[in-house]
Design a protein around this motif. Structure first.
Motif, PDB file in Angstrom:
ATOM      1  N   HIS A  69       6.998  -9.864  -5.604  1.00 23.40           N
ATOM      2  CA  HIS A  69       8.388  -9.460  -5.813  1.00 23.40           C
ATOM      3  C   HIS A  69       8.946  -8.745  -4.575  1.00 23.40           C
ATOM      4  O   HIS A  69       8.439  -7.707  -4.152  1.00 23.40           O
ATOM      5  CB  HIS A  69       8.488  -8.554  -7.044  1.00 23.40           C
ATOM      6  CG  HIS A  69       7.995  -9.222  -8.287  1.00 23.40           C
ATOM      7  ND1 HIS A  69       8.685 -10.240  -8.908  1.00 23.40           N
ATOM      8  CD2 HIS A  69       6.850  -9.032  -8.999  1.00 23.40           C
ATOM      9  CE1 HIS A  69       7.993 -10.647  -9.967  1.00 23.40           C
ATOM     10  NE2 HIS A  69       6.886  -9.933 -10.044  1.00 23.40           N
ATOM     11  N   VAL A  70      10.000  -9.316  -4.020  1.00 22.82           N
ATOM     12  CA  VAL A  70      10.604  -8.789  -2.799  1.00 22.82           C
ATOM     13  C   VAL A  70      11.462  -7.567  -3.112  1.00 22.82           C
ATOM     14  O   VAL A  70      12.258  -7.572  -4.068  1.00 22.82           O
ATOM     15  CB  VAL A  70      11.463  -9.862  -2.109  1.00 22.82           C
ATOM     16  CG1 VAL A  70      12.196  -9.280  -0.903  1.00 22.82           C
ATOM     17  CG2 VAL A  70      10.597 -11.040  -1.686  1.00 22.82           C
ATOM     18  N   VAL A  71      11.311  -6.520  -2.319  1.00 20.23           N
ATOM     19  CA  VAL A  71      12.172  -5.342  -2.411  1.00 20.23           C
ATOM     20  C   VAL A  71      13.301  -5.451  -1.391  1.00 20.23           C
ATOM     21  O   VAL A  71      14.474  -5.315  -1.714  1.00 20.23           O
ATOM     22  CB  VAL A  71      11.372  -4.043  -2.186  1.00 20.23           C
ATOM     23  CG1 VAL A  71      12.298  -2.824  -2.220  1.00 20.23           C
ATOM     24  CG2 VAL A  71      10.266  -3.900  -3.222  1.00 20.23           C
ATOM     25  N   CYS A  72      12.957  -5.701  -0.127  1.00 18.16           N
ATOM     26  CA  CYS A  72      13.968  -5.841   0.922  1.00 18.16           C
ATOM     27  C   CYS A  72      13.331  -6.451   2.153  1.00 18.16           C
ATOM     28  O   CYS A  72      12.098  -6.480   2.279  1.00 18.16           O
ATOM     29  CB  CYS A  72      14.606  -4.500   1.266  1.00 18.16           C
ATOM     30  SG  CYS A  72      13.460  -3.355   2.086  1.00 18.16           S
ATOM     31  N   ASN A  73      14.159  -6.949   3.080  1.00 19.14           N
ATOM     32  CA  ASN A  73      13.617  -7.393   4.358  1.00 19.14           C
ATOM     33  C   ASN A  73      13.598  -6.213   5.327  1.00 19.14           C
ATOM     34  O   ASN A  73      14.192  -5.163   5.065  1.00 19.14           O
ATOM     35  CB  ASN A  73      14.403  -8.591   4.919  1.00 19.14           C
ATOM     36  CG  ASN A  73      15.869  -8.258   5.148  1.00 19.14           C
ATOM     37  OD1 ASN A  73      16.210  -7.182   5.635  1.00 19.14           O
ATOM     38  ND2 ASN A  73      16.743  -9.191   4.810  1.00 19.14           N
ATOM     39  N   ILE A  74      12.923  -6.380   6.448  1.00 20.61           N
ATOM     40  CA  ILE A  74      12.686  -5.235   7.325  1.00 20.61           C
ATOM     41  C   ILE A  74      13.960  -4.741   8.010  1.00 20.61           C
ATOM     42  O   ILE A  74      14.000  -3.611   8.490  1.00 20.61           O
ATOM     43  CB  ILE A  74      11.583  -5.528   8.361  1.00 20.61           C
ATOM     44  CG1 ILE A  74      11.960  -6.692   9.268  1.00 20.61           C
ATOM     45  CG2 ILE A  74      10.257  -5.753   7.684  1.00 20.61           C
ATOM     46  CD1 ILE A  74      10.973  -6.887  10.414  1.00 20.61           C
ATOM     47  N   SER A  75      14.996  -5.563   8.045  1.00 19.71           N
ATOM     48  CA  SER A  75      16.245  -5.120   8.670  1.00 19.71           C
ATOM     49  C   SER A  75      16.891  -3.977   7.898  1.00 19.71           C
ATOM     50  O   SER A  75      17.734  -3.255   8.438  1.00 19.71           O
ATOM     51  CB  SER A  75      17.229  -6.283   8.787  1.00 19.71           C
ATOM     52  OG  SER A  75      17.610  -6.753   7.505  1.00 19.71           O
ATOM     53  N   ARG A  76      16.499  -3.793   6.635  1.00 17.46           N
ATOM     54  CA  ARG A  76      17.066  -2.713   5.806  1.00 17.46           C
ATOM     55  C   ARG A  76      16.376  -1.379   6.069  1.00 17.46           C
ATOM     56  O   ARG A  76      16.848  -0.332   5.655  1.00 17.46           O
ATOM     57  CB  ARG A  76      16.942  -3.074   4.317  1.00 17.46           C
ATOM     58  CG  ARG A  76      17.416  -2.010   3.337  1.00 17.46           C
ATOM     59  CD  ARG A  76      18.908  -1.739   3.484  1.00 17.46           C
ATOM     60  NE  ARG A  76      19.346  -0.680   2.591  1.00 17.46           N
ATOM     61  CZ  ARG A  76      19.291   0.622   2.862  1.00 17.46           C
ATOM     62  NH1 ARG A  76      18.782   1.049   4.023  1.00 17.46           N
ATOM     63  NH2 ARG A  76      19.748   1.512   1.992  1.00 17.46           N
TER      64      ARG A  76
END
Length: 249
Positions: free
Chosen positions: A216-223
């Motif tokens: 389950h994805v929380v966010c990409n690293i750009s965030r």
């Protein structure tokens, strides 16, 4: 040195040495013994130490780890925690996730830190309850017993109403391509809400969490704003994160 800084120094030295001398502290801090005695009296009144003849000792019944949780890689997590202390200052509104890295960090916080801290981790809430100047808000909800954190709609509703300066988030898995991921769907949703509620996001994790992924994805690293690990900030395995604009401590 300001009064609060002096008293933080006293408490940190006591934690290191388990007994402190009034005379020695006066010499180290270049103040009078009477000043040190007043500091010790005030810290004793707040329950942060026990004043004895000639100095002070730790409070005997003050638990360092309320739940006697076994912490793997504790020395590495202490290293991470010490690095992250540079991100703290008085007056902040802070959100803290669960996890043993954040638990270790909470035990390293300056004893007289003045901040408002929200957490849904029961062990972290119990640890922070010992700090006299922290306004602590425990976010209640359905208890996930294995991790001792709350999840569900009650947690999400509270987080939706918070505007935090900084979020210290534990990590299950992270990779440059997949971003931050979690095993459980409900935990991933709570962490997304933490991100939305915070101006700055700080990930706290040991290097074994790097370059792994969960469903389950929380966010990409750009965030992300900052990553704090036990590695040297210039380590080549962190290069992709640096290129993405993430600050590494």
């Amino acid at each position: 040195m300001l009064k609060a800084e002096r008293r933080n120094y006293i408490l940190n030295k006591l934690a290191e040495e388990q007994r402190i001398s009034t005379i020695e502290l006066a010499e180290l801090l270049a103040v009078s013994e009477d000043t040190i005695r007043r500091d010790l009296n005030k810290l004793d009144e707040r329950g942060l130490l026990e004043k004895v003849y000639g100095g002070a000792i730790p409070v005997a019944d003050k638990p360092r780890n309320v739940f006697n949780i076994v912490i793997s890689n504790e020395n590495k997590k202490k290293e991470i925690g010490h690095k992250a202390l540079s991100l703290l200052h008085d007056g902040q509104v802070i959100i803290m996730s669960g996890g043993t890295t954040n638990l270790v960090f909470s035990k390293l916080m300056p004893p007289l830190l003045k901040a408002t801290i929200y957490t849904y981790s029961l062990p972290i809430a119990m640890q922070l309850s010992q700090y006299p100047n922290i306004d602590l808000i425990f976010i209640g909800g359905k208890m996930q017993k294995n991790a001792m954190v709350t999840i569900g709609m009650d947690v999400l509703q509270v987080l939706s109403k918070i505007k935090a300066d900084i979020c210290f988030m534990g990590v299950s898995s992270i990779s440059a391509k997949q971003g931050l991921t979690e095993m459980g769907y409900e935990v991933s949703i709570v962490k997304k809400a933490m991100l939305e509620a915070s101006d700055k996001v700080v990930l706290m994790f040991t290097a074994d969490k790097l370059n792994s992924k969960m469903p389950h994805v929380v966010c990409n690293i750009s965030r992300l704003n900052t990553m704090v690990t036990d590695l040297d900030p210039e380590d080549e395995v962190l290069e992709e994160y640096r290129r993405a604009g993430v600050m590494i401590l």
